[in-house]
Design an enzyme around this catalytic site. Sequence first.
Site, PDB file in Angstrom:
ATOM      1  CD  GLU A  79      -0.743  -5.619   5.707  1.00  0.00           C
ATOM      2  OE1 GLU A  79      -0.629  -5.978   4.806  1.00  0.00           O
ATOM      3  OE2 GLU A  79      -0.897  -4.535   5.723  1.00  0.00           O
ATOM      4  CG  HIS A  99      -3.308  -3.622   3.338  1.00  0.00           C
ATOM      5  ND1 HIS A  99      -2.284  -2.933   4.014  1.00  0.00           N
ATOM      6  CD2 HIS A  99      -4.141  -2.702   2.973  1.00  0.00           C
ATOM      7  CE1 HIS A  99      -2.148  -1.634   3.709  1.00  0.00           C
ATOM      8  NE2 HIS A  99      -3.518  -1.229   3.066  1.00  0.00           N
ATOM      9  CB  CYS A 118      -0.855  -0.018   1.100  1.00  0.00           C
ATOM     10  SG  CYS A 118      -2.360   1.165   1.059  1.00  0.00           S
TER      11      CYS A 118
END
Lengths: 232, 334
Positions: free
Chosen positions: A211, A209, A101
């Site tokens: 994560e 993302h 990002c």
Amino acid sequence: MASSDQLSEGKRRFRIGILAIQGAFLEHQVALKKAQSCFRPDISIEVMEIRHLRDIKPDLDGVIIPGGESTTVSMFLQRNGMIEPLRDWIQSKNHVTWGTCAGMILLSKITENQKIGGQSTLSIMDTDVSRNFFGRQMQSFEADISLLDEELKTTAGKNNFHGVFIRAPAIKETYTPEVKVLATLHRDDAENDIIVAAKQGNVFSTAFHPELTDDYTWHLYFLQLIETVKNS
Amino acid sequence: MNMTDTVRSGCVFEAINLLHPNETGTKIETGTFKVKMGFAQMAKGGIIMDVTTPEEARIAEEAGACAVMALERVPADIRRDGGVARMTDPQKIKDIINAVTIPVMAKARIGHFAEAQILQSLGVDMIDESEVLTTADEENHINKHAFQVPFVCGARDLGEALRRISEGAAMIRTKGEAGTGDVAEAVRHARTIKKQIKMAQVMDTIEIYNYAKELRVSVDLLQKTAQLGRLPVVNFAAGGIATPADVSLMMQLGVDGVFVGSGIFKSDNPPKRALAMAQAVTHYKDPKILADLSSGLGEAMFGIPHNKTNENELIINRDNSNICSATFGRPNKM
């Protein structure tokens, strides 16, 4: 260097730095630990936070530049004299870098929709990245993206990945053949598939993302890339 | 998390994925709880500043704020002026949105879902259902699941935090005592939440049931919180934070980031203080750097010590729920 890479039990160790200025850096740390557990039993990883100039150590094997606000992160890097050292670190052929990002924005040579007065970037990848490409938070979304890279497909065990996009950027254009597209997103409202992940040398970036999901494909891919670089 | 899938509103695009004709198509889902929570996660380790003009918003962006809160008046002025405090003029919010590239948040009155609908239509990135404004509904909060935009809500204790989360809040902040420049209440609320989570962690199943009843929250959510050892959503500190040291104190108490309201633009030198406080969020563990950051900032906001504020004037007392007597919310007042 080789001796410090060996643990007493003969385990090899990867040292990974996560830029911990602002954003989802703890999430990356947790995801990396989980990815490591299904990676290789003979390799252990050590994760360090990068907050100061002194944390950008040459013996780190990989660095993650996490999401957050790209303006916040870039101004912090600039004010603390970290832009040049980090750029030098990334450009070393022994080092692997991954930006998510805001990280994608920082790694790109050209950025659109910057704040007034512009924002400094690390300027590594030959890409044109548009900030907030999809719009504001109301347009943030989850969707399956298509993996184009064979290694990624093998790692994932499938051809797609569930991406979470938060006020996300996208790569509008790639300028050199060295930039390899890793993943794209198809949207009905867009004419062409949108580039949401790309790689140039040992540097790659993702607009979404990983994560924030329980799928560690991209973290595994990152670890595999470090292994390839260390073995070469 | 089962909450992820509960209520979704707004548009869901259906698309045919030509690359994988066997699959039904790429589904683009907006406004999911994951996406709402993801927004809050991207603000972690950051500072969110209250601003009242586009110029102030630019100062905040240049300082390194990860978002701004667009307000009509900062809490210190609301406190001074009295009267009914409402949602900010939409034109002002639009001007601030146009001035900066970072996320813009805005406040709606507690329970005032119409204000929230208007704010959502303006395209704000997050709504703060805030006790700083005058409460619109003394009994109910907004059903935040019904919105596409994420919400942040204030809490003084674990019960309040978990109730807001079950109503759909994607982020929690301590209530603190906004507009005073006194960090004492924010500290109390952060510590209370931490303490109550620790208590839940040592309880056995039977005790958890009773504790959930006491906190007036669902057992599932309380159990999940105990397992995580923290709130299941991002948790910021707010209310009375005025110096880099205050930022460090709150971060060391375990919050994920900070809101600063009156603390910046009611001080002597807002640009300098804003910059110092933004750096303090990253360097909160380093007293040497904090000493440098705190040097020569000029006067901090004058402030009103919390114990000098009239009990009836406390903004947090406007919240009509009586959980303080059911929990440890404000032990000194029991």
